[in-house]
Design a protein around this motif. Structure first.
Motif, PDB file in Angstrom:
ATOM      1  N   VAL A 166       0.875  -1.126  -0.021  1.00 11.30           N
ATOM      2  CA  VAL A 166       0.084  -0.056   0.016  1.00 11.30           C
ATOM      3  C   VAL A 166       0.837   1.110  -0.040  1.00 11.30           C
ATOM      4  O   VAL A 166       1.485   1.477   1.161  1.00 11.30           O
ATOM      5  N   GLU A 167       0.874   1.894  -1.161  1.00  9.76           N
ATOM      6  CA  GLU A 167       1.829   2.950  -1.202  1.00  9.76           C
ATOM      7  C   GLU A 167       1.049   4.335  -1.006  1.00  9.76           C
ATOM      8  O   GLU A 167      -0.369   4.390  -1.027  1.00  9.76           O
ATOM      9  N   GLY A 168       1.502   5.283  -0.589  1.00 10.21           N
ATOM     10  CA  GLY A 168       0.953   6.592  -0.331  1.00 10.21           C
ATOM     11  C   GLY A 168       0.580   6.767   1.219  1.00 10.21           C
ATOM     12  O   GLY A 168       0.160   5.724   1.896  1.00 10.21           O
ATOM     13  N   LEU A 175     -12.290  -1.848  -2.690  1.00 10.05           N
ATOM     14  CA  LEU A 175     -13.531  -1.539  -3.278  1.00 10.05           C
ATOM     15  C   LEU A 175     -14.124  -2.614  -4.040  1.00 10.05           C
ATOM     16  O   LEU A 175     -13.182  -3.199  -5.009  1.00 10.05           O
ATOM     17  N   VAL A 176     -15.214  -2.666  -4.211  1.00  6.09           N
ATOM     18  CA  VAL A 176     -15.774  -3.764  -5.417  1.00  6.09           C
ATOM     19  C   VAL A 176     -16.917  -3.281  -6.182  1.00  6.09           C
ATOM     20  O   VAL A 176     -17.769  -2.585  -5.452  1.00  6.09           O
ATOM     21  N   ALA A 177     -16.980  -3.227  -7.316  1.00  2.31           N
ATOM     22  CA  ALA A 177     -17.926  -2.735  -8.053  1.00  2.31           C
ATOM     23  C   ALA A 177     -18.866  -3.941  -8.906  1.00  2.31           C
ATOM     24  O   ALA A 177     -18.068  -4.675  -9.362  1.00  2.31           O
ATOM     25  N   LEU A 178     -20.091  -3.772  -8.823  1.00  2.00           N
ATOM     26  CA  LEU A 178     -21.043  -4.651  -9.516  1.00  2.00           C
ATOM     27  C   LEU A 178     -21.426  -3.926 -10.641  1.00  2.00           C
ATOM     28  O   LEU A 178     -22.063  -2.868 -10.678  1.00  2.00           O
ATOM     29  N   VAL A 242     -15.794  -6.234 -10.000  1.00  2.46           N
ATOM     30  CA  VAL A 242     -14.389  -5.584 -10.198  1.00  2.46           C
ATOM     31  C   VAL A 242     -13.827  -5.264  -8.804  1.00  2.46           C
ATOM     32  O   VAL A 242     -14.366  -4.229  -8.236  1.00  2.46           O
ATOM     33  N   LEU A 243     -12.868  -5.964  -8.183  1.00  2.00           N
ATOM     34  CA  LEU A 243     -12.467  -5.394  -7.147  1.00  2.00           C
ATOM     35  C   LEU A 243     -10.890  -4.753  -7.300  1.00  2.00           C
ATOM     36  O   LEU A 243     -10.210  -4.993  -8.117  1.00  2.00           O
ATOM     37  N   PHE A 244     -10.905  -3.698  -6.746  1.00  2.00           N
ATOM     38  CA  PHE A 244      -9.807  -2.783  -6.600  1.00  2.00           C
ATOM     39  C   PHE A 244      -9.292  -1.998  -5.443  1.00  2.00           C
ATOM     40  O   PHE A 244     -10.180  -1.841  -4.682  1.00  2.00           O
ATOM     41  N   VAL A 245      -8.029  -1.759  -5.195  1.00  2.00           N
ATOM     42  CA  VAL A 245      -7.346  -1.397  -4.348  1.00  2.00           C
ATOM     43  C   VAL A 245      -7.094   0.178  -4.482  1.00  2.00           C
ATOM     44  O   VAL A 245      -6.412   0.386  -5.667  1.00  2.00           O
ATOM     45  N   GLN A 246      -7.464   1.071  -3.919  1.00  2.00           N
ATOM     46  CA  GLN A 246      -7.335   2.512  -4.289  1.00  2.00           C
ATOM     47  C   GLN A 246      -6.796   3.391  -2.812  1.00  2.00           C
ATOM     48  O   GLN A 246      -7.479   3.294  -1.876  1.00  2.00           O
ATOM     49  N   ASN A 247      -5.756   3.924  -3.289  1.00  2.00           N
ATOM     50  CA  ASN A 247      -5.055   4.877  -1.901  1.00  2.00           C
ATOM     51  C   ASN A 247      -5.859   5.919  -1.697  1.00  2.00           C
ATOM     52  O   ASN A 247      -6.754   6.329  -2.595  1.00  2.00           O
ATOM     53  N   LEU A 253      -4.095   0.579  -7.113  1.00  2.61           N
ATOM     54  CA  LEU A 253      -2.870  -0.271  -6.668  1.00  2.61           C
ATOM     55  C   LEU A 253      -3.037  -1.585  -7.005  1.00  2.61           C
ATOM     56  O   LEU A 253      -2.062  -2.737  -6.478  1.00  2.61           O
ATOM     57  N   GLY A 254      -3.936  -2.078  -7.649  1.00  3.71           N
ATOM     58  CA  GLY A 254      -4.403  -3.584  -7.980  1.00  3.71           C
ATOM     59  C   GLY A 254      -5.757  -3.852  -8.396  1.00  3.71           C
ATOM     60  O   GLY A 254      -6.500  -3.285  -7.641  1.00  3.71           O
TER      61      GLY A 254
END
Length: 264
Positions: A166-168, A175-178, A242-247, A253-254
């Motif tokens: 985890v940068e920043g 988070l996950v979007a449907l 869609v699952l994503f990592v956001q700082n 970040l993924g």
């Protein structure tokens, strides 16, 4: 009747194994997808072209290369046509990018790539360049199980490793979007009056799975459960996650993609 329990495993760059071995080095893991977010509106004359550009990008980029999410904003609804997929929450999300990217104003269609760069949604060359330039991170190694606690709710439970540090400052959110594909609307008013509008990758719900502290290791295991209220006409075969990592700076970040089981 007990809730139905189903399982689905990630794809498009997302490994389905459990947490990586301690000896695994982040640089040895194949890079995952780039997240492309399209902010558009059925009330904007240029948005149908941008929808087509984003759809072609997702189709032509190859498995595991790019993931597209379409956020329909609501600030054009006053112009004569109310976008049925628009949400004030997506307008707030776009405003956050305006601030994070030091932009002057909101506009549609706008594309944000990996939370770090943006372009006009109809500019194919600029979009292609932004995707090529975007940093790519290993996809999270998450598993998911699904339940239907009631007919109008989809529950998704995630567990696995981040696979990226985890940068920043300020940590990050998982988070996950449907989203839903194949939506056709006969536009009866506004700038696209008389046109049949085709929308893919339309975000219907966005939920937070977990919060992760600043500097968390790539091997950090996370878990969380979210519930998605479903809409009339929901069909799992048209949808995905869609699952994503956001700082805290909104940098991605993924990214990991999941199909839904047909019988969910």
């Amino acid at each position: 009747m007990a809730p139905r329990l189903l399982a689905c495993f990630g794809r498009r760059g997302g490994a389905t194994a459990s947490a990586p071995d301690e000896a695994e080095d982040q640089q040895q893991v194949a890079p995952g997808p780039v997240l492309v977010e399209l902010f558009s509106s059925q009330g904007c004359a240029a948005s149908p072209e941008a929808d087509a550009v984003a759809a072609r990008l997702a189709q032509d980029s190859g498995e595991g290369s790019v993931v597209v999410l379409g956020f329909h904003v609501d600030y054009w609804d006053y112009r004569g046509w109310k976008d049925p997929f628009a949400s004030s929450a997506w307008t707030v999300r776009q405003k956050a990018y305006v601030e994070a990217l030091s932009l002057d104003t909101l506009f549609t269609p706008q594309i944000v790539v990996q939370g770090r760069a943006h372009c006009v949604g109809t500019e194919q060359d600029a979009l292609a360049q932004a995707v090529r330039d975007a940093p790519r991170y290993p996809a999270p190694a998450m598993k998911v199980t699904f339940q239907r606690p009631n007919p109008t709710t989809l529950q998704a439970s995630f567990t696995g490793a981040l696979r990226s540090r985890v940068e920043g400052a300020g940590g990050a959110s998982v988070l996950v979007a449907l989203y839903e594909n194949g939506l056709v609307t006969d536009c009866g008013r506004g700038e696209n009056k008389g046109k049949p509008l085709l929308n893919d990758h339309v975000v219907r719900r966005l939920e937070k799975v977990a919060a992760v502290r600043e500097g968390a290791s790539a091997r950090k295991a996370v878990s969380g459960t979210v519930q998605f209220p479903l809409w009339d006409g929901f069909r799992a075969t048209k949808c995905g996650l869609v699952l994503f990592v956001q700082n805290a700076a909104l940098q991605v970040l993924g990214v990991q993609h999941f199909d839904l089981p047909d019988n969910v």
